[in-house]
Design an enzyme around this catalytic site. Structure first.
Site, short mmCIF file in Angstrom:
data_model
loop_
_atom_site.label_atom_id
_atom_site.label_comp_id
_atom_site.label_asym_id
_atom_site.label_seq_id
_atom_site.Cartn_x
_atom_site.Cartn_y
_atom_site.Cartn_z
N SER A 95 -14.00 -18.94 5.86
CA SER A 95 -13.59 -18.91 4.46
C SER A 95 -12.97 -17.54 4.13
CB SER A 95 -14.78 -19.24 3.56
OG SER A 95 -14.37 -19.53 2.24
N MET A 96 -13.56 -16.77 3.17
CA MET A 96 -12.97 -15.47 2.87
C MET A 96 -13.10 -14.52 4.06
SD MET A 96 -15.32 -13.16 0.26
CE MET A 96 -14.13 -11.81 0.41
N ASP A 223 -12.45 -30.82 2.86
CA ASP A 223 -12.78 -29.53 2.25
C ASP A 223 -12.30 -29.51 0.80
OD1 ASP A 223 -12.99 -26.80 1.50
OD2 ASP A 223 -12.73 -26.15 3.57
N HIS A 252 -16.40 -28.02 3.19
CA HIS A 252 -16.20 -26.60 3.47
C HIS A 252 -17.36 -26.03 4.29
CE1 HIS A 252 -14.25 -22.79 2.95
NE2 HIS A 252 -15.25 -22.26 2.28
#
Length: 273
Positions: A95-96, A223, A252
């Site tokens: 993710s980030m 997601d 996700h």
């Protein structure tokens, strides 16, 4: 407790398990290094050295008021790599955290890096722009920040539904939901909010173009947080020779819902190096 200090004096916590070729994990928002425990334990038992850190402002790391931007996050990773004198590293970003490791490569190159895995990552660019119309509208991120300011605990509790696909047929235990909330509430509120701006608005396309190591891209087809068509699909198309794995129906948070599949895929990717 293992910690190091970054160039600006921020103390960062990290885990360092096992022996062998190093694998460095960068976690997603609003989590910390604990999200990787299954993957780390699995790989350490199979002869790898696994390292994961709590991003500044999260988990057991310091909570500075400023510094929640990707140049600083990449610098923190570089400081950790130099602190441990790591070489021949496989970087894994979720993710980030996919932005962290991509910006690291963009700024510091791949002299110490042998491979890269981007899992449900926000790269190459997340937000909708004129030249990225498939991105997510800015209003979505504004609403996230408003929700955090109003009632962070309830917002994160509700966020578990799309994160783990609980509204799309996925199931996770009550323990996982409790742990997710507990981890998120350890973080700095300021850091949690600022990171929404960072991961939504940062353009990693110049960094992605500098990736010159074998790369694995994994994304869930369902997601609801970081849509595949807006991110992972483009990353896999942009990175030369990238291997793409789409987890059918996965949300996700597939590191939990598809834990064993992810563990096996990471191991196979590492063994192929």
């Amino acid at each position: 407790m293992s910690t190091f200090r970054t160039q600006d004096g921020t103390q960062i916590y990290y885990k360092d398990w096992g022996k062998g070729k190093p694998v460095l994990f960068s976690h997603g928002w609003p989590l910390d290094a604990d999200m990787w425990d299954s993957q780390m334990n699995f790989l350490a038992e199979r002869g790898y050295r696994v390292i994961a850190f709590d991003r500044r402002g999260f988990g057991r790391s310091d909570q500075p008021w400023e510094g929640y931007n990707y140049d600083t996050f990449a610098s923190d990773i570089n400081d950790l790599i130099e602190h441990l004198d790591l070489h021949d590293i496989t970087l894994v970003g979720f993710s980030m955290g996919g932005g962290d490791v991509t910006r690291y490569i963009g700024r510091y190159g791949t002299e110490r890096v042998s491979a890269l895995a981007l899992l449900g990552a926000v790269t190459p660019i997340f937000i909708k722009t004129d030249d990225h119309p498939e991105g997510v509208d800015k209003s979505v991120f504004d609403d996230i920040k408003a929700g955090l300011r109003k009632d962070r605990a309830q917002f994160i509790s509700d966020f578990a539904t799309p994160f783990y696909g609980l509204n799309k047929g996925m199931t996770v235990s009550e323990g996982v939901k409790t742990q997710t909330l507990n981890i998120a509430l350890l973080a700095s509120l300021k850091g949690t909010i600022d990171c929404v701006t960072a991961f939504s608005e940062t353009d990693f396309r110049p960094d992605v173009k500098k990736i010159d190591v074998p790369t694995l891209v994994i994304h869930g087809s369902s997601d609801q947080v970081v849509p595949f068509e807006a991110t992972g699909k483009l990353a896999a198309e942009t990175i030369t020779g990238a291997q793409l794995k789409i987890y059918d129906g996965a949300p996700h948070g597939f590191a939990v819902t598809h834990q064993q599949q992810l563990n096996e895929d990471l191991l196979a990717f590492l063994q192929a190096r």
